[in-house]
Design a protein around this motif. Structure first.
Motif, PDB file in Angstrom:
ATOM      1  N   MET A  67       1.525 -60.472  79.230  1.00  0.00           N
ATOM      2  CA  MET A  67       2.602 -61.037  80.036  1.00  0.00           C
ATOM      3  C   MET A  67       3.860 -61.130  79.172  1.00  0.00           C
ATOM      4  O   MET A  67       3.794 -61.512  78.013  1.00  0.00           O
ATOM      5  N   ILE A  68       4.968 -60.779  79.761  1.00  0.00           N
ATOM      6  CA  ILE A  68       6.210 -60.724  79.006  1.00  0.00           C
ATOM      7  C   ILE A  68       6.872 -62.109  78.994  1.00  0.00           C
ATOM      8  O   ILE A  68       7.130 -62.694  80.040  1.00  0.00           O
ATOM      9  N   ARG A  69       7.116 -62.664  77.808  1.00  0.00           N
ATOM     10  CA  ARG A  69       7.708 -63.998  77.724  1.00  0.00           C
ATOM     11  C   ARG A  69       8.590 -64.125  76.490  1.00  0.00           C
ATOM     12  O   ARG A  69       8.427 -63.415  75.512  1.00  0.00           O
TER      13      ARG A  69
ATOM     14  N   ARG B 266      12.172 -70.216  74.181  1.00  0.00           N
ATOM     15  CA  ARG B 266      13.405 -70.893  74.602  1.00  0.00           C
ATOM     16  C   ARG B 266      14.104 -71.475  73.376  1.00  0.00           C
ATOM     17  O   ARG B 266      13.450 -72.044  72.506  1.00  0.00           O
TER      18      ARG B 266
ATOM     19  N   SER C 148       3.949 -76.951  77.755  1.00  0.00           N
ATOM     20  CA  SER C 148       2.919 -76.222  78.490  1.00  0.00           C
ATOM     21  C   SER C 148       3.416 -74.831  78.872  1.00  0.00           C
ATOM     22  O   SER C 148       2.640 -73.916  79.085  1.00  0.00           O
ATOM     23  N   TYR C 149       4.724 -74.672  78.919  1.00  0.00           N
ATOM     24  CA  TYR C 149       5.280 -73.390  79.352  1.00  0.00           C
ATOM     25  C   TYR C 149       5.345 -72.353  78.241  1.00  0.00           C
ATOM     26  O   TYR C 149       5.301 -71.162  78.488  1.00  0.00           O
TER      27      TYR C 149
ATOM     28  N   ARG D 190      15.817 -69.517  79.067  1.00  0.00           N
ATOM     29  CA  ARG D 190      14.401 -69.493  79.386  1.00  0.00           C
ATOM     30  C   ARG D 190      14.056 -68.218  80.120  1.00  0.00           C
ATOM     31  O   ARG D 190      14.850 -67.645  80.835  1.00  0.00           O
TER      32      ARG D 190
ATOM     33  N   VAL E  98      10.319 -65.759  81.360  1.00  0.00           N
ATOM     34  CA  VAL E  98       8.858 -65.762  81.439  1.00  0.00           C
ATOM     35  C   VAL E  98       8.281 -64.831  80.383  1.00  0.00           C
ATOM     36  O   VAL E  98       8.807 -63.771  80.169  1.00  0.00           O
TER      37      VAL E  98
ATOM     38  N   TYR F 234       0.799 -69.640  91.756  1.00  0.00           N
ATOM     39  CA  TYR F 234       1.514 -69.371  90.503  1.00  0.00           C
ATOM     40  C   TYR F 234       0.668 -69.776  89.312  1.00  0.00           C
ATOM     41  O   TYR F 234       0.462 -69.003  88.378  1.00  0.00           O
TER      42      TYR F 234
ATOM     43  N   TRP G 214      -0.501 -67.406  86.353  1.00  0.00           N
ATOM     44  CA  TRP G 214       0.168 -67.599  85.056  1.00  0.00           C
ATOM     45  C   TRP G 214      -0.825 -68.051  84.003  1.00  0.00           C
ATOM     46  O   TRP G 214      -0.926 -67.490  82.916  1.00  0.00           O
TER      47      TRP G 214
ATOM     48  N   ILE H 295      -3.711 -65.350  83.418  1.00  0.00           N
ATOM     49  CA  ILE H 295      -3.352 -64.200  82.576  1.00  0.00           C
ATOM     50  C   ILE H 295      -3.506 -64.564  81.095  1.00  0.00           C
ATOM     51  O   ILE H 295      -4.060 -63.800  80.305  1.00  0.00           O
ATOM     52  N   GLN H 296      -3.053 -65.777  80.750  1.00  0.00           N
ATOM     53  CA  GLN H 296      -3.193 -66.209  79.356  1.00  0.00           C
ATOM     54  C   GLN H 296      -4.646 -66.503  79.008  1.00  0.00           C
ATOM     55  O   GLN H 296      -5.153 -66.081  77.972  1.00  0.00           O
TER      56      GLN H 296
ATOM     57  N   ALA I  91      -0.694 -57.706  81.422  1.00  0.00           N
ATOM     58  CA  ALA I  91       0.212 -57.740  82.573  1.00  0.00           C
ATOM     59  C   ALA I  91       1.557 -57.192  82.125  1.00  0.00           C
ATOM     60  O   ALA I  91       2.241 -57.797  81.316  1.00  0.00           O
ATOM     61  N   ASN I  92       1.930 -56.022  82.655  1.00  0.00           N
ATOM     62  CA  ASN I  92       3.162 -55.366  82.202  1.00  0.00           C
ATOM     63  C   ASN I  92       4.355 -55.795  83.041  1.00  0.00           C
ATOM     64  O   ASN I  92       5.148 -54.967  83.471  1.00  0.00           O
ATOM     65  N   PHE I  93       4.435 -57.092  83.304  1.00  0.00           N
ATOM     66  CA  PHE I  93       5.511 -57.582  84.178  1.00  0.00           C
ATOM     67  C   PHE I  93       5.761 -59.054  83.860  1.00  0.00           C
ATOM     68  O   PHE I  93       4.969 -59.678  83.145  1.00  0.00           O
ATOM     69  N   ARG I  94       6.865 -59.550  84.365  1.00  0.00           N
ATOM     70  CA  ARG I  94       7.172 -60.974  84.207  1.00  0.00           C
ATOM     71  C   ARG I  94       6.748 -61.714  85.471  1.00  0.00           C
ATOM     72  O   ARG I  94       6.601 -61.114  86.530  1.00  0.00           O
ATOM     73  N   LEU I  95       6.563 -63.010  85.326  1.00  0.00           N
ATOM     74  CA  LEU I  95       6.263 -63.835  86.488  1.00  0.00           C
ATOM     75  C   LEU I  95       7.516 -64.640  86.821  1.00  0.00           C
ATOM     76  O   LEU I  95       8.144 -65.195  85.938  1.00  0.00           O
ATOM     77  N   GLU I  96       7.851 -64.662  88.085  1.00  0.00           N
ATOM     78  CA  GLU I  96       8.993 -65.496  88.481  1.00  0.00           C
ATOM     79  C   GLU I  96       8.636 -66.305  89.695  1.00  0.00           C
ATOM     80  O   GLU I  96       7.699 -65.984  90.441  1.00  0.00           O
TER      81      GLU I  96
ATOM     82  N   ARG J  58       5.014 -79.815  86.716  1.00  0.00           N
ATOM     83  CA  ARG J  58       4.389 -80.460  85.550  1.00  0.00           C
ATOM     84  C   ARG J  58       3.470 -79.500  84.795  1.00  0.00           C
ATOM     85  O   ARG J  58       3.446 -79.495  83.568  1.00  0.00           O
ATOM     86  N   LYS J  59       2.700 -78.678  85.515  1.00  0.00           N
ATOM     87  CA  LYS J  59       1.673 -77.884  84.845  1.00  0.00           C
ATOM     88  C   LYS J  59       2.182 -76.548  84.308  1.00  0.00           C
ATOM     89  O   LYS J  59       1.461 -75.870  83.578  1.00  0.00           O
ATOM     90  N   ALA J  60       3.401 -76.161  84.681  1.00  0.00           N
ATOM     91  CA  ALA J  60       3.870 -74.846  84.225  1.00  0.00           C
ATOM     92  C   ALA J  60       5.294 -74.918  83.685  1.00  0.00           C
ATOM     93  O   ALA J  60       5.504 -75.163  82.509  1.00  0.00           O
ATOM     94  N   TYR J  61       6.272 -74.757  84.542  1.00  0.00           N
ATOM     95  CA  TYR J  61       7.662 -74.632  84.080  1.00  0.00           C
ATOM     96  C   TYR J  61       8.237 -75.914  83.491  1.00  0.00           C
ATOM     97  O   TYR J  61       9.158 -75.877  82.691  1.00  0.00           O
TER      98      TYR J  61
ATOM     99  N   ALA K 224      12.770 -77.760  83.988  1.00  0.00           N
ATOM    100  CA  ALA K 224      13.800 -76.743  84.234  1.00  0.00           C
ATOM    101  C   ALA K 224      13.725 -76.251  85.680  1.00  0.00           C
ATOM    102  O   ALA K 224      14.745 -76.100  86.361  1.00  0.00           O
TER     103      ALA K 224
END
Lengths: 443, 426
Positions: free
Chosen positions: A1-3, A6, A301-302, A441, A443, B243, B247, B250-251, B257-262, B300-303, B306
């Protein structure tokens, strides 16, 4: 995954989210210093809400006049952090801190010339300097020995109206206890946090007020555990007073208690609107003093976060918060590896009696600093001129016995931020105007 | 009822594995901040503090069999307020996985089975060809009936599209018109996007059933679908756990995964900032008040905060600053609604509503007429507790209000609006 990592660039990084860390952030915000604050859930969640300046000079010597006490301290314990700041600085620190809290929605009374005697959850009394406005009524009622009703709730542990009355009845004869069932919480264990949030709903206020009216009797004033709303508590209290027809006051409860959660949630909501980058619930993993900046690394967590700061205030607290680490061969400061002043060996940490009124030598261990609260290296000079320390991590104080935790936190943060300002001006690092930190930021 | 028994886990051992470096349970003060801040405290006579203390005392049999693990939504608020940063929700995950399938709440197990039953990965079992048909059918109707959108697109399996957009099954299964507002938004901003006929669905209850292998299987199928189309971004719709399962999955599983997650909310915010979505609050002449719910799985669990800030930026633009009122607490500190963790599918209605009481109180305290949330589970739960406890608020998707504000919301796209808004712009 591309990230991506920050990154934040700031003038000041405050490490720690206790009273000293939050105070440092407030002083920095007010001075237009670009600031990031990082810190795990801090001990601020455990506070009574009272802000002690200085309540006890020596065993059995409770202080009525904290300012006089400070002058005596300067003579008897010149290394004490409160002996290293001026009275003017202490007054300015309290005034600025309290004004910020008040404006942000948790009103406090101003620091006065004398300590006030305030109620504890156990029904004992303690000297303190500033109390939340929702608790001032308790100070006044105690002083006037008013006809007063103390209410507790079935299922609420950590606060007993009967205990409060039993401990104070001798000197406060017109004190009476009642137990009520809290609306909608008829069964099981109650938490003050949950009750406080319920009282933000008008229907719950009306129901509770009706139940209190039923047991009012001849009481002129009513004391409740600290449950009068989590946000804008003075508004919740005013509404309850209107519904009950008597003045109310709050008494702190045992942790997990409302006053600390109130402060914490307020800071978390207000700071970002004032341009501060707040990274709560996280600890800094590493601090590196590079030539051009101090580099902090951490992760939430991010993902990974990098902070590049011109100056740093270390306000990581003592053992509970992880600012100091006790091990079999001594006490260390785990983040940067600063030297810690401590008894020469573990045998010297404690006195024989656990409850010894002199306290224990281990409690005065900590970081030694110069006059601007720059930690000193083993060689005796500043560890790095960009590094400052504030709060209970400082050596030569025993804040619990001295009833001086907030005093040390606020005064040392005040002096340290002042010194940060001078350091930034010297190095040309300060932006000079209020602006938010830039974050990137992805992903 | 089956005769299967629940094996016993050594919780103390698992808990110690989960501790952050240098931490120790000896430093736990049993302060109770976790339990105090948990809406599931007291249900099944359990709470997070008790769970950890029982683990430390070796009460493995009790913990292995307590039904509380299905009442905890794994929202991680306990960890969020814990000075020790103890991950109780992960212990709950282990405990869930340890139950035999026939003892687990059947709704969660079935949703996971259905997701594995077709290449769609849809928890409602909608097969690829049916999804393709519904999309084409609805698209044809809109093009025909709404002249302004005669050129509307809903691309399927378009290789090299920038966005791979997933889709909650609820819309194609039971309310297909609800797909349209988002298509219109994509149309307006000129997004290069596609649906996929495989791996398109936005639910993954396999994580909630504690079935790690099944969770992996579903995520792998989705990752493969995105990789195959060569999209740059997997764009998550207004859904929380889809999500997080992707997310975190994958980890966790080390997938390539050759892509970003948005997340759609970040896109809304970006498109508004860039002027591509010229929303405004002029329609809100009566000062109707709105609040917003932070889905645990994406905030809370991801982003973190922000995304919560982006969400508030979007809401304020949509309804007017003065008409937005935050619930308390909010952002990363917000409460789970009680619809997460598979609770809505688990069939334990009474407990779910008891859990949701706190969310109901939060909403009531705001006095808002509408709650916006980018999560289907939050949406359903808040509607249900509103009906149950006698609230008079409504819950709506972001896409509805965005299109309403832009004057492009069709007549059939207004299911969730109340009479005060249903007629605006028609």
């Amino acid at each position: 995954m591309i990230r991506e990592e920050r990154q934040f660039t700031v003038d000041l990084a405050v490490i720690g989210s206790g009273l000293a860390g939050f105070a440092a952030s407030i002083f920095a915000i007010n001075r237009g210093i670009r600031t990031a604050q990082i810190g795990n859930t801090g001990a601020v969640a455990y506070t009574t809400g009272y802000l002690d300046l200085f309540g006890r000079l020596a065993a059995d010597q409770l202080l009525d006049d904290p300012w006089r006490g400070l002058r005596q301290l300067a003579a008897s314990q010149p290394q004490h952090p409160l002996a290293r700041v001026t009275e003017a600085e202490v007054r300015a620190a309290f005034d600025e801190f309290v004004a910020f809290l008040t404006e942000a929605g948790v009103p406090y009374g101003q620091a006065g010339e004398r300590n006030v005697m305030a109620l504890t959850p156990a029904g004992t009394i303690k000297p303190t300097l500033c109390v939340p406005s929702t608790m001032q009524g308790g100070v006044d009622a105690l002083a006037a020995r008013a006809r007063c009703l103390i209410v507790d709730f079935r299922g609420l542990r950590g606060f007993s109206a009967r205990q409060v009355v039993a401990n104070l009845r001798q000197e406060w004869p017109q004190l009476r206890a009642e137990q009520l069932v809290f609306p909608g919480m008829e069964h099981g264990e109650l938490y003050p946090e949950v009750m406080a949030r319920s009282l933000e709903v008008p229907a719950c206020r009306e129901e509770l007020a009706a139940r209190i009216r039923d047991v009012l009797g001849d009481a002129d004033v009513v004391g409740l555990p600290a449950i009068l709303g989590m946000h804008h508590p003075h508004l919740v209290m005013a509404e309850m007073e209107r519904l009950i027809g008597r003045p109310l006051f709050e008494i702190p409860t045992m942790p997990p208690a409302v006053p600390g959660i109130r402060l914490r949630e307020m800071f978390e909501q207000v700071f970002p609107t004032r341009g501060l980058t707040l990274i709560p619930q996280q600890k800094v993993d590493a601090v590196r003093f590079a030539d051009e900046a101090v580099r902090l690394s951490l992760a939430d967590s991010y993902g990974p976060i990098a902070i590049s700061a011109q100056t740093v205030i270390l306000a990581t607290g003592r053992f509970l918060s992880g600012g100091l680490l006790a091990s079999f061969d001594g006490i260390s400061e785990p983040l940067i590896g600063l030297p810690v002043t401590q008894p020469p060996s573990r045998e010297g940490w404690f006195r024989e009696q656990y409850m010894d009124k002199e306290g224990h030598p281990v409690h005065t261990a900590g970081i030694v600093t110069d006059a601007d609260f720059r930690p000193l290296s083993a060689e005796g000079g500043p560890y790095d001129r960009r590094l400052f320390a504030a709060g209970l991590i400082l050596a030569h104080q025993d804040w619990i016995r001295g009833r001086c935790g907030a005093g040390i936190a606020l005064a040392s943060a005040f002096r340290a931020v002042d010194a940060v300002g001078r350091e930034l001006a010297r190095s040309g690092g300060q932006s000079g105007k209020h602006q938010s930190a830039e974050g990137r930021r992805d992903v | 009822m089956s005769e299967a028994t629940i094996p016993t886990i050594n919780f103390r051992e698992r808990a110690i594995e989960l501790l952050p470096e240098g931490a120790s349970f000896e430093a736990c003060l049993t302060c109770g901040l976790c339990s105090s801040g948990c809406p599931a405290s007291g249900l099944a006579n359990m709470d997070p503090r008790k769970f950890i203390r029982m683990a430390m005392l070796g009460m493995d049999e009790e913990l292995s069999t307590t039904p509380w693990v299905w009442l905890c939504t794994q929202c991680k608020r306990c960890q969020h307020v814990c000075p020790m940063n103890i991950d109780i929700s992960q212990l709950v995950f282990y405990a869930r996985g340890n139950w035999p399938d026939e003892k687990k709440p059947s709704g969660i197990v079935r949703s996971c089975q259905l997701a594995r039953s077709t290449d769609s990965t849809s928890a409602m079992g909608l097969p690829p060809q049916d999804f393709v048909f519904v999309v084409e059918d609805v698209l044809g109707e809109v093009r025909e009936q709404q002249p302004a959108f005669a050129e509307l697109q809903a691309p399927m399996d378009k290789e090299g599209a920038y966005f791979f957009v997933n889709q909650n099954s609820r819309e194609p299964m039971s309310e297909p018109d609800e797909m349209v507002p988002l298509w219109k938004i994509f149309h307006l901003v000129g997004a290069d996007w596609t649906y996929s006929s495989t791996g398109w669905a936005a639910e993954n209850f396999c994580m909630f059933s504690g079935d790690e292998a099944a969770w992996y299987e579903v995520v792998k199928k989705r990752v493969d679908a995105v990789n195959k189309l060569g999209c740059a971004v997997w764009l998550n719709t207004e859904c929380g756990h889809s999500y997080y399962t992707m997310w975190h999955g994958i980890q966790r599983f080390g997938l390539e995964a050759n892509f970003r997650l948005e997340n759609l909310v970040s896109c809304y915010a970006r498109w508004i900032r860039e002027g591509k979505l010229p929303v405004n609050a002029d329609w809100n002449r009566d000062g109707i008040r709105f609040t917003v719910q932070d889905p645990c799985q994406i905030i809370r669990k991801a982003y973190g905060d922000a995304l919560a800030e982006d969400m508030r930026f979007v809401v304020r633009k949509l309804v007017g600053d003065e008409n937005f009122i935050d619930m308390q607490p909010n952002r990363s500190a917000n409460y789970c609604c009680g619809g997460g963790g598979g609770f809505l599918q688990a069939g334990m209605t009474d407990q779910r509503r008891l859990y949701g009481r706190r969310k109901f109180d939060q909403i009531q305290a705001t006095g808002a007429a509408y709650v916006l949330t980018p999560c289907h589970n939050c949406h359903s739960q808040m509607e249900d507790i509103g009906h149950h406890y006698g609230g008079n608020y409504r819950v709506i998707h972001f896409w509805t209000l965005i299109c309403l504000s832009l004057g492009i919301l069709g007549e059939n796209e207004r299911t969730y609006l109340g009479p005060d808004l249903a007629g605006i712009g028609l």
